[in-house]
Design a protein around this motif. Structure first.
Motif, PDB file in Angstrom:
ATOM      1  N   GLY A  52      11.469   8.902 -10.935  1.00 34.58           N
ATOM      2  CA  GLY A  52      11.662  10.762 -11.071  1.00 34.58           C
ATOM      3  C   GLY A  52      12.846   9.883 -11.885  1.00 34.58           C
ATOM      4  O   GLY A  52      13.938   9.240 -11.846  1.00 34.58           O
ATOM      5  N   LEU A  53      12.603  10.269 -13.104  1.00 36.03           N
ATOM      6  CA  LEU A  53      13.722  10.336 -14.159  1.00 36.03           C
ATOM      7  C   LEU A  53      14.115  12.055 -14.041  1.00 36.03           C
ATOM      8  O   LEU A  53      13.635  12.825 -14.515  1.00 36.03           O
ATOM      9  N   GLY A  54      15.584  12.038 -14.909  1.00 34.39           N
ATOM     10  CA  GLY A  54      16.185  12.796 -14.562  1.00 34.39           C
ATOM     11  C   GLY A  54      17.942  12.861 -14.731  1.00 34.39           C
ATOM     12  O   GLY A  54      18.687  11.453 -14.667  1.00 34.39           O
ATOM     13  N   PRO A  55      18.600  13.613 -14.408  1.00 28.52           N
ATOM     14  CA  PRO A  55      18.101  15.108 -14.428  1.00 28.52           C
ATOM     15  C   PRO A  55      17.975  15.784 -15.968  1.00 28.52           C
ATOM     16  O   PRO A  55      18.358  15.653 -16.676  1.00 28.52           O
ATOM     17  N   PHE A  56      17.113  16.146 -15.771  1.00 32.30           N
ATOM     18  CA  PHE A  56      16.272  17.572 -16.824  1.00 32.30           C
ATOM     19  C   PHE A  56      18.007  18.341 -17.924  1.00 32.30           C
ATOM     20  O   PHE A  56      17.846  17.981 -18.379  1.00 32.30           O
ATOM     21  N   ARG A  57      18.137  19.047 -16.805  1.00 34.09           N
ATOM     22  CA  ARG A  57      19.894  20.308 -17.077  1.00 34.09           C
ATOM     23  C   ARG A  57      19.755  19.912 -15.307  1.00 34.09           C
ATOM     24  O   ARG A  57      19.892  19.755 -14.519  1.00 34.09           O
ATOM     25  N   PHE A  58      21.193  20.794 -15.238  1.00 30.99           N
ATOM     26  CA  PHE A  58      21.880  20.621 -14.182  1.00 30.99           C
ATOM     27  C   PHE A  58      21.235  21.515 -13.652  1.00 30.99           C
ATOM     28  O   PHE A  58      20.343  22.627 -13.728  1.00 30.99           O
ATOM     29  N   THR A  95       0.918  -0.900   0.118  1.00 31.08           N
ATOM     30  CA  THR A  95      -0.180   0.057  -0.492  1.00 31.08           C
ATOM     31  C   THR A  95       1.055   1.372   0.354  1.00 31.08           C
ATOM     32  O   THR A  95       0.159   2.163  -0.057  1.00 31.08           O
ATOM     33  N   LYS A  96       2.125   1.224   0.344  1.00 34.13           N
ATOM     34  CA  LYS A  96       2.839   2.270   0.123  1.00 34.13           C
ATOM     35  C   LYS A  96       3.609   2.448  -1.212  1.00 34.13           C
ATOM     36  O   LYS A  96       3.443   2.150  -1.684  1.00 34.13           O
ATOM     37  N   ILE A  97       3.497   3.894  -1.210  1.00 38.38           N
ATOM     38  CA  ILE A  97       4.097   4.160  -2.505  1.00 38.38           C
ATOM     39  C   ILE A  97       5.426   4.194  -2.464  1.00 38.38           C
ATOM     40  O   ILE A  97       6.376   4.330  -1.302  1.00 38.38           O
ATOM     41  N   ILE A  98       6.388   3.578  -3.458  1.00 35.41           N
ATOM     42  CA  ILE A  98       8.042   3.508  -3.586  1.00 35.41           C
ATOM     43  C   ILE A  98       7.849   3.958  -4.853  1.00 35.41           C
ATOM     44  O   ILE A  98       7.543   3.963  -5.847  1.00 35.41           O
ATOM     45  N   GLY A  99       8.311   5.455  -4.749  1.00 36.36           N
ATOM     46  CA  GLY A  99       9.257   6.323  -5.451  1.00 36.36           C
ATOM     47  C   GLY A  99      10.674   5.505  -5.944  1.00 36.36           C
ATOM     48  O   GLY A  99      11.203   5.549  -4.976  1.00 36.36           O
ATOM     49  N   GLY A 100      11.165   5.989  -7.525  1.00 37.47           N
ATOM     50  CA  GLY A 100      12.330   4.825  -7.225  1.00 37.47           C
ATOM     51  C   GLY A 100      13.795   6.162  -8.938  1.00 37.47           C
ATOM     52  O   GLY A 100      12.273   6.533  -9.821  1.00 37.47           O
ATOM     53  N   THR A 101      14.751   6.365  -8.770  1.00 34.68           N
ATOM     54  CA  THR A 101      15.028   6.920  -9.731  1.00 34.68           C
ATOM     55  C   THR A 101      15.500   6.496 -10.612  1.00 34.68           C
ATOM     56  O   THR A 101      15.972   5.664 -10.624  1.00 34.68           O
ATOM     57  N   ALA A 102      16.023   7.245 -12.191  1.00 33.01           N
ATOM     58  CA  ALA A 102      16.535   6.339 -13.261  1.00 33.01           C
ATOM     59  C   ALA A 102      16.643   7.541 -14.015  1.00 33.01           C
ATOM     60  O   ALA A 102      16.709   9.295 -14.301  1.00 33.01           O
ATOM     61  N   ASN A 103      17.663   7.487 -14.680  1.00 37.60           N
ATOM     62  CA  ASN A 103      18.386   8.285 -15.709  1.00 37.60           C
ATOM     63  C   ASN A 103      18.292   6.927 -17.324  1.00 37.60           C
ATOM     64  O   ASN A 103      19.123   7.939 -17.640  1.00 37.60           O
ATOM     65  N   THR A 104      17.656   5.721 -17.039  1.00 40.28           N
ATOM     66  CA  THR A 104      18.281   5.266 -18.422  1.00 40.28           C
ATOM     67  C   THR A 104      16.314   4.799 -18.785  1.00 40.28           C
ATOM     68  O   THR A 104      15.492   4.226 -17.813  1.00 40.28           O
ATOM     69  N   GLU A 126      23.665  16.697  -5.753  1.00 38.30           N
ATOM     70  CA  GLU A 126      25.559  17.379  -6.317  1.00 38.30           C
ATOM     71  C   GLU A 126      25.694  15.933  -7.093  1.00 38.30           C
ATOM     72  O   GLU A 126      24.730  15.356  -6.505  1.00 38.30           O
ATOM     73  N   LYS A 127      27.104  15.425  -7.553  1.00 38.64           N
ATOM     74  CA  LYS A 127      26.730  14.796  -8.644  1.00 38.64           C
ATOM     75  C   LYS A 127      25.888  14.047  -9.816  1.00 38.64           C
ATOM     76  O   LYS A 127      25.194  13.042  -8.672  1.00 38.64           O
ATOM     77  N   LEU A 128      25.816  14.590 -10.211  1.00 34.41           N
ATOM     78  CA  LEU A 128      23.678  14.140 -11.115  1.00 34.41           C
ATOM     79  C   LEU A 128      24.378  13.350 -11.998  1.00 34.41           C
ATOM     80  O   LEU A 128      25.736  13.459 -12.518  1.00 34.41           O
ATOM     81  N   SER A 129      23.736  12.559 -12.351  1.00 36.50           N
ATOM     82  CA  SER A 129      23.970  11.583 -13.717  1.00 36.50           C
ATOM     83  C   SER A 129      23.518  12.493 -14.612  1.00 36.50           C
ATOM     84  O   SER A 129      23.388  13.445 -14.909  1.00 36.50           O
ATOM     85  N   PRO A 130      24.006  11.752 -15.781  1.00 36.94           N
ATOM     86  CA  PRO A 130      23.415  13.081 -16.703  1.00 36.94           C
ATOM     87  C   PRO A 130      22.715  13.347 -17.484  1.00 36.94           C
ATOM     88  O   PRO A 130      21.890  13.084 -17.565  1.00 36.94           O
ATOM     89  N   ILE A 131      22.973  14.486 -17.770  1.00 33.49           N
ATOM     90  CA  ILE A 131      21.783  15.664 -18.188  1.00 33.49           C
ATOM     91  C   ILE A 131      21.060  15.444 -18.986  1.00 33.49           C
ATOM     92  O   ILE A 131      21.803  14.164 -20.528  1.00 33.49           O
ATOM     93  N   LEU A 132      19.736  14.729 -19.355  1.00 32.14           N
ATOM     94  CA  LEU A 132      18.868  14.239 -20.806  1.00 32.14           C
ATOM     95  C   LEU A 132      18.489  15.183 -21.748  1.00 32.14           C
ATOM     96  O   LEU A 132      18.237  14.839 -22.985  1.00 32.14           O
ATOM     97  N   GLY A 133      17.833  16.207 -21.168  1.00 33.68           N
ATOM     98  CA  GLY A 133      17.317  17.368 -21.793  1.00 33.68           C
ATOM     99  C   GLY A 133      16.043  17.278 -22.184  1.00 33.68           C
ATOM    100  O   GLY A 133      15.253  15.298 -21.974  1.00 33.68           O
ATOM    101  N   LEU A 134      15.546  17.691 -23.032  1.00 31.66           N
ATOM    102  CA  LEU A 134      13.611  17.072 -23.831  1.00 31.66           C
ATOM    103  C   LEU A 134      14.524  15.733 -24.723  1.00 31.66           C
ATOM    104  O   LEU A 134      13.290  14.851 -24.853  1.00 31.66           O
ATOM    105  N   SER A 135      15.117  16.041 -25.189  1.00 29.83           N
ATOM    106  CA  SER A 135      15.292  14.619 -26.581  1.00 29.83           C
ATOM    107  C   SER A 135      15.701  13.630 -25.340  1.00 29.83           C
ATOM    108  O   SER A 135      15.072  12.840 -26.414  1.00 29.83           O
TER     109      SER A 135
END
Ligand SMILES: Cc1ncc(COP(=O)(O)OP(=O)(O)O)c(N)n1
Ligand SMILES: Cc1ncsc1CCOP(=O)(O)O
Ligand SMILES: [Mg+2]
Length: 212
Positions: free
Chosen positions: A123-129, A98-107, A134-143
């Motif tokens: 949670g898909l990102g980062p969209f931009r810087f 019943t609990k919400i579990i969110g997960g980060t993705a970059n790919t 800190e220590k961001l995964s590669p920026i995805l941008g709109l594309s």
């Protein structure tokens, strides 16, 4: 349906966090992720204990960043876990269905794994810087969003995707056109002097195509 706007909290102290969360709720946010980095468990517990009734008062969802055990202890609505945090399937086994579990993705592969392991939203990102993290995964941008969401469509993967990272008001409509469900933001709301107006504008764009 999950709310399309998730506010990620900011603040170096309990007082700052509470101030920011209270103002975001007052301005219309219905989903708060408590993100309080580099603190002792005593401090994060003390904050969570105050945020929980506040979110209840505003009928908002309340999830905790990183700390599954705190989410469990405080009976929060859920948790958000990153790629180096506890694994999603392990968290699901502890928190139950019943609990919400969110997960980060970059790919796309991250999303495939999260879905397989019982994640509720991505949670898909980062969209931009952004300076928020800190220590961001590669920026995805709109594309990047477009490509990943297209792959999801092709493979019939259905899970709400939230764009995250440096998102501004002008980004919302183009991001929504890629097929995402919503956005998770911190800086724009925390720093806004006109939060009610900003949140109204964000919601107008997020819900533009929702038929009620
Ligand atoms: C909605 C949402 N998406 C992504 C993140 C990032 O999580 P993580 O990669 O674990 O980074 P930290 O937030 O823990 O620094 C998030 N918090 N929320
Ligand atoms: C937690 C997190 N993960 C990727 S970017 C980010 C920060 C989002 O905050 P902001 O909206 O201020 O860029
Ligand atoms: Mg994390």
């Amino acid at each position: 349906m999950y709310n399309k706007l998730q506010y990620i909290s900011q603040g170096e102290t309990i007082k700052e966090q509470l101030y920011n969360i209270h103002h975001a709720l007052d301005a219309g946010c219905k989903w708060v992720q408590m993100r309080f980095k580099n603190q002792t468990s005593k401090e994060t517990f003390a904050l969570a204990e105050k945020v929980k009734p506040l979110c209840e008062e505003y009928l908002a969802n309340f999830i905790i960043n990183d700390d599954l055990h705190l989410a469990e202890q405080i009976a929060a609505d859920g948790v958000h876990l990153g790629l180096t945090d506890m694994k999603i399937d392990e968290a699901r086994a502890i928190l139950g269905a019943t609990k919400i579990i969110g997960g980060t993705a970059n790919t796309f592969e991250h999303i495939q794994n999260h879905v397989k392991n019982g994640c509720d939203y991505i949670g898909l990102g980062p969209f931009r810087f952004t300076i928020t993290k800190e220590k961001l995964s590669p920026i995805l941008g709109l594309s990047g969003y477009f490509e990943i969401l297209q792959k999801m469509k092709k493979d019939k993967i259905e899970i709400p995707v939230y764009a995250i990272g440096g998102i501004k008001l002008k980004d919302v409509s183009p991001l929504m056109e890629t097929g995402i469900h919503g956005i998770a933001v911190s800086g724009i709301i925390t720093e806004s002097a006109e939060k009610k107006i900003l949140i109204k504008q964000l919601k107008e764009k997020l819900y533009a195509n929702v038929i009620v």
